[in-house]
Design an enzyme around this catalytic site. Structure first.
Site, short mmCIF file in Angstrom:
data_model
loop_
_atom_site.label_atom_id
_atom_site.label_comp_id
_atom_site.label_asym_id
_atom_site.label_seq_id
_atom_site.Cartn_x
_atom_site.Cartn_y
_atom_site.Cartn_z
N PHE A 181 45.27 130.66 -5.72
CA PHE A 181 45.03 130.18 -4.36
C PHE A 181 46.15 129.23 -3.94
O PHE A 181 46.90 128.72 -4.78
CB PHE A 181 43.66 129.48 -4.30
CG PHE A 181 43.25 129.03 -2.94
CD1 PHE A 181 43.02 129.95 -1.93
CD2 PHE A 181 43.09 127.68 -2.65
CE1 PHE A 181 42.65 129.54 -0.66
CE2 PHE A 181 42.71 127.26 -1.39
CZ PHE A 181 42.50 128.19 -0.38
N ASN A 183 46.53 126.24 -3.16
CA ASN A 183 46.66 124.85 -3.65
C ASN A 183 46.85 124.78 -5.16
O ASN A 183 46.89 123.68 -5.72
CB ASN A 183 45.45 124.01 -3.23
CG ASN A 183 44.14 124.50 -3.83
OD1 ASN A 183 44.12 125.37 -4.70
ND2 ASN A 183 43.03 123.93 -3.38
N LYS A 184 46.97 125.91 -5.83
CA LYS A 184 47.08 125.90 -7.29
C LYS A 184 48.51 125.58 -7.74
O LYS A 184 49.44 125.52 -6.93
CB LYS A 184 46.62 127.25 -7.86
CG LYS A 184 45.14 127.54 -7.65
CD LYS A 184 44.26 126.47 -8.29
CE LYS A 184 42.79 126.87 -8.35
NZ LYS A 184 42.14 126.91 -7.03
N ILE A 185 48.68 125.39 -9.05
CA ILE A 185 49.98 125.00 -9.59
C ILE A 185 51.05 126.03 -9.23
O ILE A 185 52.16 125.69 -8.84
CB ILE A 185 49.89 124.78 -11.11
CG1 ILE A 185 49.01 123.55 -11.39
CG2 ILE A 185 51.28 124.60 -11.73
CD1 ILE A 185 48.69 123.32 -12.85
#
Length: 367
Positions: A181, A183-185
């Site tokens: 997604f 906002n993930k790393i």
């Protein structure tokens, strides 16, 4: 007025645009194309696993993993109550029951010492979640799973690049799942991945994600499947991101070190999510717990920071408190306390030291 400091932000500073433009130029924009295979190949190498199967998102990845184990009505799967609700929802999609376990007070992860008491004849497996990037104590979980002949799924949606006793998160479960997604790393916008070392599980999940089509006999569908495929465009972004994952992880570690530097004198008021000496935390989110010495509520604290242009997030609500899962009055005191007083602070590579200093000043002000 100071610009808003966001809690998360995707950073596309590698070959993402180059690879996506190639997809557009060649018109390979759906689920066929070289970048799907390349992304899967590089991701399995990153996790040190035999197989990697791309899919549409992290929730779908969990669903595929559970379907691979034939989870269905009457079955129970143990999950932490302190997690994003997708972990429990995927179990429910299968008609099975998620059974909740409380958290450890220091790592905030599922408490392995509380798992065994929830096992019964209907229990088929355990899903662990490496919450906010800190690994679960996997040795104890795997020991329990072997004792009762249960599968273990690692939900690694928040822990790309974390390590447990030198082993990559995602490499220890029977199946492990990832989210990409925004906002993930690392991100593909929306997207997910399932990894495993088991050839039969790999073949089953590949079939299920593509409408149940046989992996050899084209357009032959021996089972009812799903359209859970990742597009070539998403995979192109993912490959560009994965090539730079060491940079992303290094920058997050630098941000966290700055938080520790600027917040070190606030131990009377706040507590950090621990990083055990056997773990390497990947810090999807840097999180603090407000102690009782902070007189304002967590929600008020978040509101005050927002007024100052600092976006934060509350720690997840325990799943057992949600209307779809509030079946009993059983209490999970550690998870409930962490949820009530926990805050995720801005954690992304675009942050500068002046941002961390500013955030820290405001945190001190409201403590």
């Amino acid at each position: 007025m100071k610009d808003i400091i966001h809690v998360a932000s995707p950073i596309l500073n590698g070959n993402e645009k180059k690879y996506v433009n190639e997809c557009l130029d060649t018109t390979w924009i759906s689920s066929k194309g070289k970048y799907v295979e390349k992304f899967e190949e590089e991701f399995k190498n990153f996790c040190n696993t035999k197989h990697a199967i791309s899919c549409t998102n992290g929730t779908v990845a969990l669903h595929l993993a559970l379907l691979a184990f034939d989870i269905g009505p009457g079955d129970e799967v143990i999950v932490p109550t302190l997690t994003y609700i997708a972990t429990a929802n995927a179990v429910t999609y299968c008609g099975a029951k998620p059974v909740f376990v409380d958290s450890e007070p220091d790592t905030w992860n599922i408490d392995p010492n509380r798992i065994e008491e929830k096992i019964n004849s209907n229990t088929k497996g355990i899903i662990v979640v490496h919450l906010y990037g800190h690994p679960v104590d996997m040795d104890l979980v795997i020991k329990i799973a072997k004792k009762y002949n249960l599968f273990v799924i690692e939900d690694v949606a928040e822990a790309h690049g974390a390590f447990y006793k030198g082993k990559a998160t995602g490499s220890m479960g029977d199946i492990s799942t990832f989210s990409f997604f925004g906002n993930k790393i690392i991100t593909t916008g929306e997207g997910g991945m399932v990894v495993t070392n088991d050839d039969k599980l790999n073949e089953k999940m590949r079939m299920l994600k593509s409408q149940g089509m046989d992996t050899v006999k084209r357009y032959w569908h021996p089972v009812v499947g799903y359209n859970y495929r990742m597009t070539n465009i998403q995979a192109a972004i993912g490959l560009g991101q994965l090539e730079n994952i060491s940079w992303h992880l290094k920058k997050r570690r630098e941000i966290v070190d700055l938080y520790y530097k600027y917040l070190e004198n606030l131990s009377e008021y706040i507590k950090f999510q621990a990083e055990k000496n056997w773990a390497i935390h990947s810090y999807w989110m840097f999180s603090i717990l407000l102690k009782d010495t902070v007189k304002v509520s967590r929600n008020k604290f978040i509101e005050l920071l927002k007024i100052d242009g600092i976006e934060t997030r509350p720690v997840f609500y325990p799943v057992h408190t949600m209307p779809p899962y509030k079946e009993t009055e059983e209490k999970y005191p550690i998870a409930e306390k962490l949820s009530k007083r926990g805050i995720n602070l801005p954690t992304h590579a675009l942050l500068k030291e002046e941002d961390i200093a500013y955030i820290s000043i405001k945190i001190k002000k409201y403590c």
